[in-house]
Write a protein that holds these residues in place. Structure first.
Motif, PDB file in Angstrom:
ATOM      1  N   THR A   7       0.852  -1.197   0.000  1.00  0.00           N
ATOM      2  CA  THR A   7       0.000   0.000   0.000  1.00  0.00           C
ATOM      3  C   THR A   7       0.889   1.249   0.000  1.00  0.00           C
ATOM      4  OG1 THR A   7      -0.134   0.342   2.395  1.00  0.00           O
ATOM      5  CG2 THR A   7      -1.665  -1.279   1.445  1.00  0.00           C
ATOM      6  N   GLY A   8       0.400   2.306  -0.633  1.00  0.00           N
ATOM      7  CA  GLY A   8       1.180   3.554  -0.685  1.00  0.00           C
ATOM      8  C   GLY A   8       2.377   3.454  -1.610  1.00  0.00           C
ATOM      9  N   GLY A   9       2.287   2.550  -2.597  1.00  0.00           N
ATOM     10  CA  GLY A   9       3.426   2.293  -3.490  1.00  0.00           C
ATOM     11  C   GLY A   9       3.702   3.409  -4.481  1.00  0.00           C
ATOM     12  N   VAL A  17      10.185   0.719  -2.562  1.00  0.00           N
ATOM     13  CA  VAL A  17       9.938  -0.662  -2.125  1.00  0.00           C
ATOM     14  C   VAL A  17       9.331  -1.468  -3.277  1.00  0.00           C
ATOM     15  CG1 VAL A  17       8.669  -2.120  -0.491  1.00  0.00           C
ATOM     16  CG2 VAL A  17       9.681   0.027   0.297  1.00  0.00           C
ATOM     17  N   VAL A  18       8.345  -0.869  -3.975  1.00  0.00           N
ATOM     18  CA  VAL A  18       7.721  -1.555  -5.115  1.00  0.00           C
ATOM     19  C   VAL A  18       8.791  -1.870  -6.171  1.00  0.00           C
ATOM     20  CG1 VAL A  18       6.173  -1.227  -7.093  1.00  0.00           C
ATOM     21  CG2 VAL A  18       5.390  -0.647  -4.794  1.00  0.00           C
ATOM     22  N   ARG A  19       9.607  -0.891  -6.509  1.00  0.00           N
ATOM     23  CA  ARG A  19      10.641  -1.110  -7.548  1.00  0.00           C
ATOM     24  C   ARG A  19      11.575  -2.257  -7.148  1.00  0.00           C
ATOM     25  NH1 ARG A  19      12.047   3.466  -7.719  1.00  0.00           N
ATOM     26  NH2 ARG A  19      10.978   4.118  -9.600  1.00  0.00           N
ATOM     27  N   VAL A  22       9.593  -5.643  -7.330  1.00  0.00           N
ATOM     28  CA  VAL A  22       9.237  -6.036  -8.707  1.00  0.00           C
ATOM     29  C   VAL A  22      10.485  -6.526  -9.444  1.00  0.00           C
ATOM     30  CG1 VAL A  22       8.527  -5.092 -10.955  1.00  0.00           C
ATOM     31  CG2 VAL A  22       7.164  -4.609  -8.912  1.00  0.00           C
ATOM     32  N   GLN A  23      11.609  -5.812  -9.266  1.00  0.00           N
ATOM     33  CA  GLN A  23      12.821  -6.182 -10.013  1.00  0.00           C
ATOM     34  C   GLN A  23      13.528  -7.385  -9.410  1.00  0.00           C
ATOM     35  OE1 GLN A  23      14.944  -2.431 -10.095  1.00  0.00           O
ATOM     36  NE2 GLN A  23      13.994  -1.840 -12.034  1.00  0.00           N
ATOM     37  N   LYS A  24      13.546  -7.468  -8.074  1.00  0.00           N
ATOM     38  CA  LYS A  24      14.335  -8.517  -7.430  1.00  0.00           C
ATOM     39  C   LYS A  24      13.597  -9.861  -7.369  1.00  0.00           C
ATOM     40  CE  LYS A  24      16.970  -9.236  -3.151  1.00  0.00           C
ATOM     41  NZ  LYS A  24      17.282  -8.690  -1.826  1.00  0.00           N
ATOM     42  N   TYR A  25      12.261  -9.798  -7.365  1.00  0.00           N
ATOM     43  CA  TYR A  25      11.483 -11.033  -7.177  1.00  0.00           C
ATOM     44  C   TYR A  25      10.476 -11.219  -8.315  1.00  0.00           C
ATOM     45  CZ  TYR A  25      13.428 -10.478  -2.504  1.00  0.00           C
ATOM     46  OH  TYR A  25      14.295 -10.301  -1.451  1.00  0.00           O
ATOM     47  N   ASP A 227      18.167   2.467   1.279  1.00  0.00           N
ATOM     48  CA  ASP A 227      18.565   1.624   2.411  1.00  0.00           C
ATOM     49  C   ASP A 227      17.345   1.233   3.249  1.00  0.00           C
ATOM     50  OD1 ASP A 227      21.281   1.348   1.892  1.00  0.00           O
ATOM     51  OD2 ASP A 227      21.773   3.255   2.827  1.00  0.00           O
ATOM     52  N   HIS A 228      16.378   2.131   3.356  1.00  0.00           N
ATOM     53  CA  HIS A 228      15.126   1.761   4.047  1.00  0.00           C
ATOM     54  C   HIS A 228      14.448   0.607   3.290  1.00  0.00           C
ATOM     55  CE1 HIS A 228      11.064   3.228   5.973  1.00  0.00           C
ATOM     56  NE2 HIS A 228      11.392   2.018   6.362  1.00  0.00           N
ATOM     57  N   ALA A 229      14.455   0.691   1.959  1.00  0.00           N
ATOM     58  CA  ALA A 229      13.812  -0.365   1.160  1.00  0.00           C
ATOM     59  C   ALA A 229      14.520  -1.709   1.364  1.00  0.00           C
ATOM     60  CB  ALA A 229      13.807   0.026  -0.322  1.00  0.00           C
ATOM     61  N   THR A 230      15.860  -1.713   1.448  1.00  0.00           N
ATOM     62  CA  THR A 230      16.552  -3.004   1.657  1.00  0.00           C
ATOM     63  C   THR A 230      16.294  -3.522   3.077  1.00  0.00           C
ATOM     64  OG1 THR A 230      18.670  -2.047   2.365  1.00  0.00           O
ATOM     65  CG2 THR A 230      18.407  -2.450  -0.007  1.00  0.00           C
TER      66      THR A 230
END
Ligand code: NAD
Ligand code: DAU
Length: 350
Positions: A7-9, A17-19, A22-25, A227-230
């Motif tokens: 949510t909130g993507g 986080v979405v990027r 989507v790219q990693k998985y 870094d927050h996304a990782t």
């Protein structure tokens, strides 16, 4: 094949986080739910919008029926919940909107997950993304740990604290599988230019005053958004159910020192005379109830899950400045319309 609702993507952190997911998985289906408020912008996701594992749904989390319908349609395995009203100054102008989205919206999502998962929680996860502001304000020393008592002091942080409490209440009462993270101040590409760093980059570029609240002697702990996304990726995959993880960069800056560093970087990038951007600094009326200092102890996340930030602050700030200078069209799109009214109200009356 996991089906993950993010949510909130279309917002600042959510789009990173979405990027990443989507790219990693490619084996996961990522459904991005967003109401597209003033802070949500699908331009943030242009580079991944055609990926086959990505779907966008324009939905308001305050609308319980719409949320239930979405869960019936996709039967999500997991939720990463970032949608929120996120700006402290706006929460001071209109607290009710924050209660609706941040509290009622979160409870709607918890209810929908509980209903959809029918008490069969194996392989399911509700990941709630929260803020360090729930812990209140620190004095000169000390750090927020996961054990620090909640003490929210603005309508924004009170609404986030309330949503955290509901998430824990659903775990305790219904055994919903949850995890929560509380992060410090983020900066980086795609941040809406009402927050300190992008606002000041934009103002320096346009030779506009830099409105420093109070004496500028407030302290924040800054983390590069990627870094927050990782960290979210790490906690999503390896975090223990029911746990809270603090996320931060051990990177405290007094506002005025950060602003002077930013001015120096901008002078260099814009080929301006050294010291010229600093002349734009203008001390204005303080934010009501302004929290003095935030500082996160992120050692649990490092020790238990091995996460650490990848960038030094100066490097991240320079990268961020470059991004804003190279993405003028994006900046122009988001600073027109509703934003102009907010800016006028917030700064020209103070
Ligand atoms: P943001 O304001 O940039 O984005 C919020 C997104 O949520 C937008 O895309 C918006 O359209 C969407 N949204 C708002 N209301 C909605 C509703 N009713 N229904 C559906 N979508 C809605 O926020 P951000 O800075 O990216 O923050 C994301 C999350 O991370 C928030 O929960 C925030 O509390 C938390 N957080 C932010 C920071 C930070 O420094 N920005 C730090 C720690 C935690
Ligand atoms: O700590 C995490 C939080 O960080 C997130 O939960 C919030 O969503 C996010 O907005 C951020 O909150 P802050 O209030 O700390 O961020 P902001 O960028 O609004 O302000 C940072 C500091 O700069 C704060 O001390 C207020 C000051 N400031 C801000 C603005 C917009 C100014 O002096 N002038 C300004 O014009």
């Amino acid at each position: 094949m996991k089906k993950i609702l993010i949510t909130g993507g279309a917002g600042f952190i959510g789009s990173h986080v979405v990027r990443l997911f989507v790219q990693k998985y490619p084996q996961y289906t990522i459904v991005n739910l967003d109401k597209l408020t003033y802070a949500g912008n699908l331009e943030n996701l242009k580079d991944i919008e055609h990926h086959t594992n990505y779907i966008f749904e324009k939905v308001d989390i305050v609308d319980a029926n719409a949320i239930d319908t979405l869960f019936e349609k996709y039967k999500f395995d997991s939720v990463i919940h970032l949608a929120a009203e996120s700006h402290v100054d706006r929460s001071i102008l209109n607290p009710l909107e924050f209660i609706m989205t941040n509290v009622v919206g979160t409870v709607n999502l918890l209810n929908a997950a509980k209903k959809c998962w029918h008490d069969d929680f194996s392989g399911k996860l509700f990941y709630h993304v929260s803020t360090d502001e729930v812990y209140g304000s620190l004095g000169e020393t000390g750090l927020f740990t996961e054990e620090t008592a909640y003490d929210p002091r603005s309508p924004y942080s009170a609404s986030k604290a309330s949503s955290d409490h509901f998430v824990r209440a659903y775990e305790n009462t219904y055994h919903l599988p949850v995890v929560i993270s509380n992060c410090s101040n983020n900066y980086g590409a795609f941040q809406f230019p009402e927050k300190l760093i992008p606002l000041f980059i934009n103002n320096i570029k346009n030779n506009k005053p830099l409105p420093v609240y109070g004496k500028g002697d407030y302290t924040r702990d800054w983390l590069f958004v990627e870094d927050h996304a990782t960290a979210i990726d790490t906690i999503f995959h390896n975090g223990k159910l029911g746990e809270t993880y603090n996320i931060g960069g051990f990177n405290e800056w007094q506002n005025i020192d950060l602003i002077k560093l930013l001015c120096a970087i901008m002078d260099k990038k814009l080929n301006r005379e050294k010291g010229s951007s600093e002349q734009l600094i203008t001390y204005v009326k303080d934010r009501p109830g302004h929290d003095k200092r935030y500082a996160i102890d992120a050692s649990k996340l490092n020790k238990e899950l091995g996460w650490k930030p990848s960038l030094q602050f100066e490097e991240g700030l320079e990268k961020t400045v470059d991004w804003y200078l190279q993405n003028e069209t994006w900046l122009h799109h988001v600073t027109s319309g509703e934003y102009q009214n907010y800016y006028k109200h917030q700064y020209e009356l103070s």
